[in-house]
Each structure stands twice: as C-alpha cells, then as structure tokens.
Enzyme design. Structure first.
Site, PDB file in Angstrom:
ATOM      1  N   SER A 251      58.377  40.020  72.925  1.00  0.00           N
ATOM      2  CA  SER A 251      58.473  39.895  74.375  1.00  0.00           C
ATOM      3  C   SER A 251      58.356  41.261  75.037  1.00  0.00           C
ATOM      4  CB  SER A 251      59.812  39.262  74.751  1.00  0.00           C
ATOM      5  OG  SER A 251      60.861  40.152  74.430  1.00  0.00           O
ATOM      6  N   LYS A 252      58.325  41.259  76.346  1.00  0.00           N
ATOM      7  CA  LYS A 252      58.162  42.502  77.114  1.00  0.00           C
ATOM      8  C   LYS A 252      59.107  43.604  76.662  1.00  0.00           C
ATOM      9  CE  LYS A 252      57.177  39.190  79.667  1.00  0.00           C
ATOM     10  NZ  LYS A 252      58.035  38.071  79.775  1.00  0.00           N
ATOM     11  N   ARG A 253      60.266  43.173  76.290  1.00  0.00           N
ATOM     12  CA  ARG A 253      61.301  44.092  75.832  1.00  0.00           C
ATOM     13  C   ARG A 253      60.815  44.975  74.676  1.00  0.00           C
ATOM     14  NH1 ARG A 253      64.979  42.326  72.283  1.00  0.00           N
ATOM     15  NH2 ARG A 253      64.196  40.209  72.466  1.00  0.00           N
TER      16      ARG A 253
END
Length: 496
Positions: A251-253
């Site tokens: 994910s973006k994280r």
RNA sequence: GCCCCCAUCGUCUAGGGGACUAGGACACCGCUCUUUCAAGGCGGCAACACCGGUUCGAAUCCGGUUGGGGGCGCCA
C-alpha cells in the site's frame, strides 16, 4: 486459440499488483500467439469513471502492454465495457430464475447489514439467511411487476463439492456449504462481479483466467454459475500476492504503488515489466535482466511460484539501472529531457549545440543514474556553482595553505585563455605540481573542489570539457567555465 | 470465528527423492580498479519454520504444529 483478459475496474490508478497480473496475462498471450483482451469492469457506478479508464489505458500502454480487443480498439466479442452489456446479464439472470436456479430477493441492504452484524457479534458465519429463497415464484414475479426492488440470488446447492484445477496450485476443493446464496444481479439492474465475470468470460471465449490469489474463493462461486448455465468453464491460474516490506498488502505506506508513480519516478517501462516478471516467475536459465521478448519466449505459467512475494524497491532500482545501461544512449537522452526542463536546465527548444552537449553530459553521468529522474541531481554540478555554500569538508580542504597555492598557480596559467582543452588542462596541472612540488591527492583534490565546490563527483576528464563547451552555449542557467569557477573560488578563499 | 492458500539466505528465487558441502540475484560487508565519489571487477556473510512419518536415502513425498497471506458485500 488462447484468449486471456485483463479486467480492471476504472476506479483509480493502476496498482503494481494489478499491473503484474496484466503483465503475466500479456506474456502468456504473446508467448502462445493468443489474444489479450482488455475488459473494463465498470459496474460499480459510484466509483467508476471514464477519466480513470483513460488513465489506466495510458499507463498500460506506457508499460508496454497492447491489447488485441478492448473498448478503444474494438473486437468481435464486444462491447468491452460491462456497463454496455447490461442486457446480456439480465437475460441470463432471468434465464436462471426460469430454470429455478436463482430467485428474487427483496431484502433491503439495511436489513442485511443488520443481520450480518448480529451474526458476527454472536460469533457466527456471516452468510445470507436464504430468507427469500422459498418465496413462491409467482408471488415474487408479481411483486417485481408492481415495481418492488429486487436482487437476484443464486440458489447455491448444499453438500456439494466444487473441484477445479488451478494451473499454479493444482487441485482445489471447496464445499458449497460455506458459500451463501450470493447476488447475481443487483436491485439496480447491474450485475455483481461474480456473475458478470462468468458471462463475459464465456461470451468473450476466454480460455485462461489468470488473476490474483485474492480471487481463489470467487472461483467456486463462478463455477457454480457456469454449472447453472450449463456452460463449460475456462482454465484458472491464480498468481501469488504482491506484498509490502512488512508482509502486508502493498500500500501507499510502503512507497510508490501505482504505475504512474513509477513512470514519474524515472523508471524505464521495460525495467518495471522485467522486475514485475520476476515476482513469482523466474527464467529457466536463471538470468534476471531480460529483454521483453526474451521473457515472452521463456514465459510459462507452470514456472509461476505459489508463495507471495515482497515488492523490493532496491532490486527494482538495480534492474532499472541495468536497463538504462542497455538501451541506446539516445533514448536515455530523450527520456531525460523532461526532467531537465523541469529543473530549468534546458530551454524550450533545443538547438543542435544543446543536443550535442547533452549527449556528452548524459554519457558522463549515466553510470550514476539509478532512475532517469536522478539526472536532475547529477546535472546540478554543471548549472550551480556556489563556493560560499560548499560543505565543511570541502571548505576545510580548500582553505589549506597548499590548496590555496595550487589553485592560485593554476589560475595564473589559465586566466588569459579563452578555452581550456583537457590535454592542455592536464598539462598545466602537471606543471603546477612540479613547480610547487605537490602531487597526488594534495594536488588533484583542491582543483576538484575549486571547480565543483564539491568534495567528490564526476571525473575531471569529462567534467572540464563539459563546462568549457557548455559555457559557450546558451542555457537558461549559464554554465561557468574553468576560469570563472577558479576565479570565484579564489575570491571565496581570500574572504571577499 | 469460519473457509481457502502458502512456507528455501533480510529480500527475489533455483531445486520436484541420491547430482546439496543447498546454486544465482538484490541488499550488506571486505578487497580491487580509479590521484575523488560512484559505477565496474573479485571475494565474503547469509536459508531448507518446527515435529513426526514413508524411504537404504527427504529441502524435495505424507500428516500435524506454528507462522504468514487471502476470502467471507446488492465492491471488484
């Protein structure tokens, strides 16, 4: 004839996990001289947009994927947007009602939600109760005719087994007892994923469904639909997930996740594709840096692994570097131009003199490029020169007595020259060394700092000609030549 | 909770009963080249999750345990 499809929903940017699925489908199609079909799954009216559909296709094309059939290129089995196929889904949903394999469900979404929460709180299995299953069909039809909203659900038989062979995983077995009467057609007339998917794959003559592992549990549901319709079904291959560095879904994280981010980040599309191919697949000869056609040639679903892989940005960078060095330098120059313009290093229109210089400059820094974007920081050394802002290390060095003497001496030899060629320059450096009895690092390092204000960087042999030539060309930011740079450094040293 | 899938160096992977002292790549470390930094070259560290079974022989086959992942929507 092998036919595969990639079926994204146009609800946002394309995720690398999905891109990997697309890429594997594409490799499989091209390897087997089959067809690759792009189908847009836009039945979620709330979230789907034409804009994302457009971007999605652009990103796919950038990556290097082309499709034989799709919404923009047409084909014999269209339309290729699910929103344009509503009548087909309706027809088959009603067909299933007639056959007694499906039924109308009048439960409201709120009602179902409440029910689900209740079951969950009691620790039960969230499964539709089957409340509307035994409604008399005549009565249901009557209610629908009167305008009552109804979804259509499949009557999932109990105590049956669904077994199918997955090319990646082998035989997979499911009991229908754990499958609820899922929705085929929503009350708004749009199909659910598991229904539309079956109808379209059949109509589009898909032979191999290659998709992510997250669809494994959808497969028995879809097979139930195929069975109810009396259709044979395609082969399935479920690809392992792509995870982030901590083992959870990427994910973006974790960093960049969408194709457009990698594009903007300065990755070569073939490098990304190459890296993606290595997630769950490996070449039989063990090589990892591969041209696209080499991958196509070697690709086999049988070589796809079963376990999930973690997306490794470092390795991607390394692969990217390998590709940067492999492709013709002209292309790298071309691809770097936008980044350099962004920094204001290049004029809007490039003359031949610019191009020639640019070519040499890129050649000089290319081994330092991990991504094309890195060209921005590599080129600063040409366009920015501020002795007063040099780091402590360099400052300390340049302020030493012997450094001062080296720099002044060299400057005195250069100051009347209009142009300093490399041979000339190195001859003069040698002279300075002899005259001052200084050699090695003590001689060269001060000169480097005097010329770049940096403690390390490009080798002077390529740097000196680049600033000498560059200073004669008109750039938005002027390139200072050797003389000018030394002059400024001297001024800085003397404290003005 | 229930169903399903998966398990080799930190990461990507090779391997599919004897060829395993488990191979390659990234990362990391060292050396080297270079009168800088990188890049390059050379080398090093580092793994078969655990327990049991089958077998003369198991990383490889079977069972279990543990761990991880996925799914359980009128999302896709």
């Amino acid at each position: 004839m092998i036919r595969v499809r990639f079926a994204p929903s146009p609800t946002g940017f394309i995720h690398v996990g999905n891109a990997r699925t697309a890429v594997f489908n594409w490799f499989f199609a091209r390897k087997n001289k089959g067809s690759f079909i792009l189908r847009i799954e836009d039945t979620d009216v709330e979230r789907s947009t034409r804009e994302s559909e457009k971007l999605l296709m652009e990103d796919l094309r950038w990556l290097g994927i082309d499709w034989d059939e799709g919404p923009d290129v047409g084909g014999d089995f269209g339309p290729y947007r699910q929103s344009e196929r509503i009548e087909i889904y309706k027809k088959h949903a009603f067909e299933l009602i007639e056959k007694g394999y499906a039924y109308f469900c009048f439960c409201s979404v709120e009602e179902l939600e409440k029910e689900r929460e209740k079951i969950l709180s009691l620790g039960g299995i969230p499964k539709y109760s089957g409340k509307c299953r035994n409604l008399r069909i005549e009565e249901s039809i009557e209610r629908v005719k009167k305008g009552e909203k109804a979804a259509i659900r499949l009557k999932v038989p109990s105590d049956q087994e669904v077994i199918f062979r997955d090319i990646v995983r082998g035989d997979l077995k499911f009991s229908t007892n754990f499958i609820e009467d899922f929705v085929l057609l929503r009350s708004n007339g749009f199909p659910s994923y598991n229904f539309a998917c079956v109808i379209d794959d059949k109509y589009m003559r898909i032979t191999h469904v290659i998709r992510g592992e997250d669809h494994i549990s959808n497969t028995p549901k879809q097979i139930l639909v195929y069975r109810a319709l009396g259709w044979d079904y395609p082969e399935f291959a479920h690809l392992p997930m792509v995870l982030g560095s901590d083992g959870t879904r990427l994910s973006k994280r974790h960093g960049a996740t969408s194709l457009d981010q990698f594009r903007g980040g300065g990755y070569l599309p073939e490098a990304l594709m190459n890296y993606l191919s290595l997630l769950g697949w490996s070449s039989p000869d063990g090589r990892e840096v591969l041209e696209i056609d080499e991958i196509v040639k070697a690709f086999e679903l049988e070589r796809v692994g079963k376990s999930p892989s973690i997306f490794d940005y470092e390795k991607l960078k390394w692969i990217n570097r390998q590709h940067i060095r492999k492709v013709p330098i002209e292309r790298i120059v071309e691809e770097c131009i936008p980044y350099l313009r962004e920094e204001g290093f290049l004029p809007p229109v490039l003359k031949d003199s610019h191009k020639k210089w640019l070519f040499s400059a890129i050649q000089a820094v290319i081994s330092n490029l991990e991504t094309l974007k890195d060209v921005k920081k590599e080129f600063q050394i040409f366009f920015y020169f501020k002795p007063e802002e040099m780091d402590e290390e360099s400052k300390k060095l340049v302020l030493e007595e012997s450094s001062k003497r080296v720099i002044s001496k060299l400057f005195s030899k250069i100051k009347d020259l209009d142009y300093v060629g490399w041979d000339e320059f190195s001859a003069m450096v040698k002279e300075v060394g002899e005259e001052l009895k200084i050699k090695g690092k003590e001689l060269f390092h001060p000169i480097r700092v005097a010329l770049t204000s940096k403690f390390s960087g490009l080798e002077l042999k390529s740097f000196v000609p680049l600033i000498e030539d560059g200073s004669k060309i008109e750039f938005p930011l002027k390139i200072l030549n050797v003389k000018e740079r030394m002059e400024r450094t001297l001024r800085f040293i003397s404290g003005d």
